[in-house]
Design a protein around this motif. Sequence first.
Motif, PDB file in Angstrom:
ATOM      1  N   GLU A 232      -8.940  -1.595   0.599  1.00 50.29           N
ATOM      2  CA  GLU A 232      -9.681  -2.806   0.965  1.00 50.29           C
ATOM      3  C   GLU A 232      -9.413  -3.939  -0.017  1.00 50.29           C
ATOM      4  OE1 GLU A 232     -13.783  -1.828   1.279  1.00 50.29           O
ATOM      5  OE2 GLU A 232     -13.552  -0.669   3.133  1.00 50.29           O
ATOM      6  N   GLN A 233      -9.245  -3.599  -1.284  1.00 48.74           N
ATOM      7  CA  GLN A 233      -8.978  -4.615  -2.298  1.00 48.74           C
ATOM      8  C   GLN A 233      -7.643  -5.303  -2.046  1.00 48.74           C
ATOM      9  OE1 GLN A 233      -9.134  -3.094  -6.300  1.00 48.74           O
ATOM     10  NE2 GLN A 233      -9.008  -5.093  -7.236  1.00 48.74           N
ATOM     11  N   VAL A 234      -6.623  -4.515  -1.712  1.00 48.54           N
ATOM     12  CA  VAL A 234      -5.296  -5.068  -1.426  1.00 48.54           C
ATOM     13  C   VAL A 234      -5.357  -5.925  -0.153  1.00 48.54           C
ATOM     14  CG1 VAL A 234      -2.923  -4.500  -0.781  1.00 48.54           C
ATOM     15  CG2 VAL A 234      -4.084  -3.197  -2.592  1.00 48.54           C
TER      16      VAL A 234
ATOM     17  N   HIS B 254       1.253   9.747  -5.379  1.00 49.91           N
ATOM     18  CA  HIS B 254       1.729  11.051  -4.895  1.00 49.91           C
ATOM     19  C   HIS B 254       3.261  11.051  -4.946  1.00 49.91           C
ATOM     20  CE1 HIS B 254      -2.362  11.788  -3.458  1.00 49.91           C
ATOM     21  NE2 HIS B 254      -2.322  10.589  -2.919  1.00 49.91           N
ATOM     22  N   PRO B 255       3.828  11.333  -6.111  1.00 51.65           N
ATOM     23  CA  PRO B 255       5.283  11.232  -6.321  1.00 51.65           C
ATOM     24  C   PRO B 255       6.137  12.038  -5.354  1.00 51.65           C
ATOM     25  CG  PRO B 255       4.129  11.503  -8.407  1.00 51.65           C
ATOM     26  CD  PRO B 255       3.117  11.728  -7.332  1.00 51.65           C
ATOM     27  N   GLY B 256       5.554  13.045  -4.727  1.00 51.22           N
ATOM     28  CA  GLY B 256       6.332  13.861  -3.804  1.00 51.22           C
ATOM     29  C   GLY B 256       6.410  13.297  -2.396  1.00 51.22           C
ATOM     30  N   VAL B 257       5.726  12.154  -2.153  1.00 49.64           N
ATOM     31  CA  VAL B 257       5.640  11.583  -0.811  1.00 49.64           C
ATOM     32  C   VAL B 257       6.503  10.325  -0.685  1.00 49.64           C
ATOM     33  CG1 VAL B 257       4.097  10.573   0.928  1.00 49.64           C
ATOM     34  CG2 VAL B 257       3.305  12.473  -0.483  1.00 49.64           C
ATOM     35  N   THR B 258       7.159  10.194   0.462  1.00 52.13           N
ATOM     36  CA  THR B 258       7.908   8.977   0.798  1.00 52.13           C
ATOM     37  C   THR B 258       7.306   8.389   2.066  1.00 52.13           C
ATOM     38  OG1 THR B 258       9.969   9.834  -0.140  1.00 52.13           O
ATOM     39  CG2 THR B 258      10.153   8.015   1.417  1.00 52.13           C
ATOM     40  N   VAL B 259       6.897   7.113   2.007  1.00 52.31           N
ATOM     41  CA  VAL B 259       6.293   6.447   3.155  1.00 52.31           C
ATOM     42  C   VAL B 259       7.303   5.491   3.777  1.00 52.31           C
ATOM     43  CG1 VAL B 259       4.360   5.060   3.996  1.00 52.31           C
ATOM     44  CG2 VAL B 259       4.043   6.567   2.013  1.00 52.31           C
ATOM     45  N   THR B 260       7.551   5.641   5.068  1.00 51.06           N
ATOM     46  CA  THR B 260       8.443   4.736   5.784  1.00 51.06           C
ATOM     47  C   THR B 260       7.648   4.049   6.891  1.00 51.06           C
ATOM     48  OG1 THR B 260       9.158   6.446   7.347  1.00 51.06           O
ATOM     49  CG2 THR B 260      10.445   6.193   5.329  1.00 51.06           C
ATOM     50  N   PHE B 261       8.072   2.835   7.260  1.00 49.38           N
ATOM     51  CA  PHE B 261       7.317   2.042   8.228  1.00 49.38           C
ATOM     52  C   PHE B 261       8.164   1.605   9.411  1.00 49.38           C
ATOM     53  CE2 PHE B 261       5.134   1.345   4.161  1.00 49.38           C
ATOM     54  CZ  PHE B 261       3.822   1.619   4.517  1.00 49.38           C
ATOM     55  N   ASN B 262       7.470   1.467  10.532  1.00 48.44           N
ATOM     56  CA  ASN B 262       8.033   0.850  11.715  1.00 48.44           C
ATOM     57  C   ASN B 262       7.043  -0.236  12.132  1.00 48.44           C
ATOM     58  OD1 ASN B 262       9.328   0.129  14.075  1.00 48.44           O
ATOM     59  ND2 ASN B 262       8.692   1.950  15.221  1.00 48.44           N
TER      60      ASN B 262
ATOM     61  N   ALA C  95      -0.369  12.424   6.152  1.00 49.24           N
ATOM     62  CA  ALA C  95      -0.721  11.389   7.134  1.00 49.24           C
ATOM     63  C   ALA C  95      -2.203  11.052   7.044  1.00 49.24           C
ATOM     64  CB  ALA C  95      -0.367  11.867   8.539  1.00 49.24           C
ATOM     65  N   GLN C  96      -3.042  12.083   6.986  1.00 54.92           N
ATOM     66  CA  GLN C  96      -4.480  11.868   6.875  1.00 54.92           C
ATOM     67  C   GLN C  96      -4.838  11.211   5.548  1.00 54.92           C
ATOM     68  OE1 GLN C  96      -6.128  15.764   7.575  1.00 54.92           O
ATOM     69  NE2 GLN C  96      -5.462  15.794   9.714  1.00 54.92           N
ATOM     70  N   ALA C  97      -4.138  11.592   4.483  1.00 51.57           N
ATOM     71  CA  ALA C  97      -4.402  11.013   3.166  1.00 51.57           C
ATOM     72  C   ALA C  97      -4.033   9.537   3.144  1.00 51.57           C
ATOM     73  CB  ALA C  97      -3.617  11.767   2.094  1.00 51.57           C
ATOM     74  N   PHE C  98      -2.922   9.159   3.795  1.00 48.71           N
ATOM     75  CA  PHE C  98      -2.523   7.750   3.808  1.00 48.71           C
ATOM     76  C   PHE C  98      -3.516   6.919   4.614  1.00 48.71           C
ATOM     77  CE2 PHE C  98      -0.367   4.034   5.558  1.00 48.71           C
ATOM     78  CZ  PHE C  98       0.113   3.453   4.394  1.00 48.71           C
ATOM     79  N   ALA C  99      -3.925   7.429   5.769  1.00 43.85           N
ATOM     80  CA  ALA C  99      -4.903   6.708   6.584  1.00 43.85           C
ATOM     81  C   ALA C  99      -6.202   6.505   5.809  1.00 43.85           C
ATOM     82  CB  ALA C  99      -5.165   7.464   7.882  1.00 43.85           C
ATOM     83  N   ALA C 100      -6.629   7.531   5.087  1.00 39.27           N
ATOM     84  CA  ALA C 100      -7.850   7.439   4.279  1.00 39.27           C
ATOM     85  C   ALA C 100      -7.673   6.443   3.136  1.00 39.27           C
ATOM     86  CB  ALA C 100      -8.217   8.815   3.733  1.00 39.27           C
ATOM     87  N   TYR C 101      -6.478   6.399   2.559  1.00 34.96           N
ATOM     88  CA  TYR C 101      -6.209   5.484   1.452  1.00 34.96           C
ATOM     89  C   TYR C 101      -6.301   4.026   1.903  1.00 34.96           C
ATOM     90  CZ  TYR C 101      -3.724   3.066  -2.294  1.00 34.96           C
ATOM     91  OH  TYR C 101      -3.383   2.198  -3.295  1.00 34.96           O
TER      92      TYR C 101
ATOM     93  N   LEU D 289       0.826  -1.205   0.000  1.00 39.88           N
ATOM     94  CA  LEU D 289       0.000   0.000   0.000  1.00 39.88           C
ATOM     95  C   LEU D 289       0.864   1.261   0.000  1.00 39.88           C
ATOM     96  CD1 LEU D 289      -2.779  -1.012   2.562  1.00 39.88           C
ATOM     97  CD2 LEU D 289      -3.068  -0.649   0.103  1.00 39.88           C
ATOM     98  N   GLY D 290       1.993   1.200   0.690  1.00 41.57           N
ATOM     99  CA  GLY D 290       2.901   2.346   0.726  1.00 41.57           C
ATOM    100  C   GLY D 290       3.446   2.668  -0.652  1.00 41.57           C
ATOM    101  N   LYS D 291       3.821   1.645  -1.402  1.00 42.78           N
ATOM    102  CA  LYS D 291       4.343   1.848  -2.749  1.00 42.78           C
ATOM    103  C   LYS D 291       3.269   2.428  -3.673  1.00 42.78           C
ATOM    104  CE  LYS D 291       7.874  -1.771  -2.495  1.00 42.78           C
ATOM    105  NZ  LYS D 291       8.325  -3.097  -3.005  1.00 42.78           N
ATOM    106  N   ALA D 292       2.044   1.928  -3.524  1.00 39.19           N
ATOM    107  CA  ALA D 292       0.943   2.432  -4.355  1.00 39.19           C
ATOM    108  C   ALA D 292       0.645   3.896  -4.023  1.00 39.19           C
ATOM    109  CB  ALA D 292      -0.298   1.576  -4.141  1.00 39.19           C
ATOM    110  N   PHE D 293       0.704   4.231  -2.750  1.00 39.39           N
ATOM    111  CA  PHE D 293       0.450   5.619  -2.321  1.00 39.39           C
ATOM    112  C   PHE D 293       1.534   6.547  -2.853  1.00 39.39           C
ATOM    113  CE2 PHE D 293       0.480   9.143   0.757  1.00 39.39           C
ATOM    114  CZ  PHE D 293      -0.862   9.500   0.737  1.00 39.39           C
ATOM    115  N   GLU D 294       2.782   6.105  -2.817  1.00 39.98           N
ATOM    116  CA  GLU D 294       3.885   6.900  -3.355  1.00 39.98           C
ATOM    117  C   GLU D 294       3.730   7.111  -4.856  1.00 39.98           C
ATOM    118  OE1 GLU D 294       7.549   5.735  -0.303  1.00 39.98           O
ATOM    119  OE2 GLU D 294       7.289   4.645  -2.179  1.00 39.98           O
ATOM    120  N   ALA D 295       3.254   6.073  -5.557  1.00 42.61           N
ATOM    121  CA  ALA D 295       3.053   6.199  -7.000  1.00 42.61           C
ATOM    122  C   ALA D 295       1.964   7.224  -7.318  1.00 42.61           C
ATOM    123  CB  ALA D 295       2.681   4.837  -7.593  1.00 42.61           C
TER     124      ALA D 295
END
Length: 285
Positions: free
Chosen positions: A274-276, A88-96, A261-267, A80-86
């Motif tokens: 949900e499909q993923v 929104h090209p200006g965003v980088t998602v990192t995880f813990n 942050a809000q956009a990622f949570a909504a995504y 999902l992080g990779k799809a969100f970055e695609a």
Amino acid sequence: MSRSSLSRLSAPRVRRAAAASTAALVLVGLAACSSSSSTTAGSTSSAAASSSASSSASAALNGKVTVFAAASLKKTFTQLGKAFEAAHPGVTVTFNFGGSDTLAASIVSGAPADVFASASLATMKTVVDKGDTAAAPVDFAKNELEIAVQPGNPKKITSLSQLTGSGIKVALCAKSVPCGAAAQKALTAAGVKLTPVTLEQDVTAALTKVELGEVDAALVYRTDVKSAGSKVTGVNFAEAGKAVTTYPIAALKGSSNAAAAQAFAAYVASPEGEQVLAAAGFQAP
């Protein structure tokens, strides 16, 4: 006055009338051209403004987003992080990724995070009660437990009660961890008292014990069994439905990138998310 004289006097008037008529037609034509030109320019300007607005919208999100997420979400959230970055090209998602209780404790202690996705309503409540969420959490998925065993199920385990058999080594998550709390609910529902050989701090660690052959079985989430592929075999059991885990997500207060942050949570909670999640074996919330 003769008729010929009248004709000579009328001719100039006719010529002047014709000239006036021609001039009027020319003016009408020029006005029409001017109007047409003005409309075209207006349309072009409007289209340019629309294009500019679209570009601004796509460029609105940028910067880094740090997501604290339950260990059982690792594979799915990475996708999902990779799809969100695609998108929104200006965003980088990192995880813990880790145990939900550990992540919640880190957040309330001030760890820098923008989004929290938990495998437990209770651990999310800990963060909410401390006032660390920017908005009410949204439930985005559910999960059930399975018994993960060695490939091919050499011990022929088919129920929770068989996990108490002689020589059967079992790994569980610690009770403070969502997968551990769910396991205890399932064992209680089955009337089974089980003494594991190890208690792990997250579901990934418990599953790894089975993959490495260090234990014969572990109670983990169905999605983890599916993600492991041929490394383990999953065994369904009747009491799994009595220990369903619900996953909530929320953007965090004090985020350094609140909009993203809000956009990622909504995504994550969107139909695309949900499909993923469904493809990974998660249930709808």
